[in-house]
Design a protein around this motif. Structure first.
Motif: not given
Length: 263
Positions: A46, A31, A6, A158, A180-181, A48, A175, A56
């Motif tokens: 989205l 991203e 990530q 995040v 999103n999270a 994310c 996220d 998600l």
């Protein structure tokens, strides 16, 4: 995708008002734009971090009314290389798709979307009594949340969110966008058939009206944040009989609504 995937290291220059201090590599959050299609129709893109995409997509669809049960989820396919998710839903009223064009762009990171027309149904049936939590439990769950995200510690880029009960954290997600999270958490509980009416949402993000509505639509009775709440979020939480708690930091927290659940 694990937490290391990530983030990425980029070269940066660190300055003070007096000039250049140092040049080094620094961790930043990835991203990724991911476009969701439901029954072949493009619904939303989205922004994310690109992980837990199954959760998600399902969480978003469930929270926005495109899914009501596991039986309606016919198929799910992810094209990672193209940034696309395809959901096939059976037995859903086409009206839900038509109403999507009436969505409201919200204050969420990455321009969250939510159906404000759902408010009428929600306000007509406020939440029941629900669970009770001690003040110590609420504080401990916020402390638990702070210890979980290595991505946040690396990048500070995040939002951290978790579902918790009186015993501890049940599931954790992070996220770049708090919406999103939350959708990932909802998707996880949907796919694993876990109840939500006995849990609290613990988050580092702001408590805004769209987060309150999203939580109410899936039956979450208690929201806790280290951040502030907006006036509309407080009014809605009061009318929906939800517990709204903010500023959970420095050994205390602020209860905006639903104090009856604090024992």
């Amino acid at each position: 995708m694990n937490e290391l995937e990530q983030v990425a290291r980029v070269p940066v220059s660190i300055y003070s008002p007096d000039g250049l201090l140092e040049q080094k590599d620094q961790w930043v959050i990835e991203e990724t734009p991911v476009t969701l299609y439901i029954n072949g129709q493009e619904m939303v893109t989205l922004l994310c971090a690109g992980h837990h995409l199954e959760e998600l997509a399902v969480g978003f669809a469930y929270a926005e009314g495109f899914l009501d049960s596991r039986e309606e989820l016919h198929a799910l396919r992810i094209e990672h290389e193209h940034g696309r998710i395809f959901l096939e839903v059976q037995g859903k009223d086409p009206l839900a798709f038509g109403l999507w064009n009436k969505r409201t762009i919200t204050s969420g990171c990455g321009k969250g979307t939510v159906f404000y027309h759902a408010l009428d149904a929600l306000l007509a049936q406020p939440m029941g009594a629900g669970p009770s939590f001690s003040a110590r439990t609420i504080w401990e769950r916020m402390e638990d949340l702070h210890g979980l995200s290595q991505t946040y510690k690396r990048t500070h880029g995040v939002h951290n969110c978790a579902l918790a009960d009186s015993k501890g954290i049940v599931v954790f997600r992070d996220d770049i966008g708090r919406h999103n999270a939350v959708d990932m958490l909802v998707g996880h509980t949907f796919l694993n058939e876990l109840p939500l009416d006995d849990k609290m949402l613990v988050t580092t993000g702001r408590l805004t009206s769209e987060i309150v509505i999203k939580a109410a639509k899936v039956g979450l009775p208690c929201l806790v944040s280290r951040n502030t709440a907006t006036t509309l979020a407080i009014r809605l939480a009061h009318d929906l009989n939800m517990t709204l708690i903010g500023y959970a930091r420095a050994g205390k927290f602020t209860v905006y609504t639903g104090e009856q659940r604090i024992v």
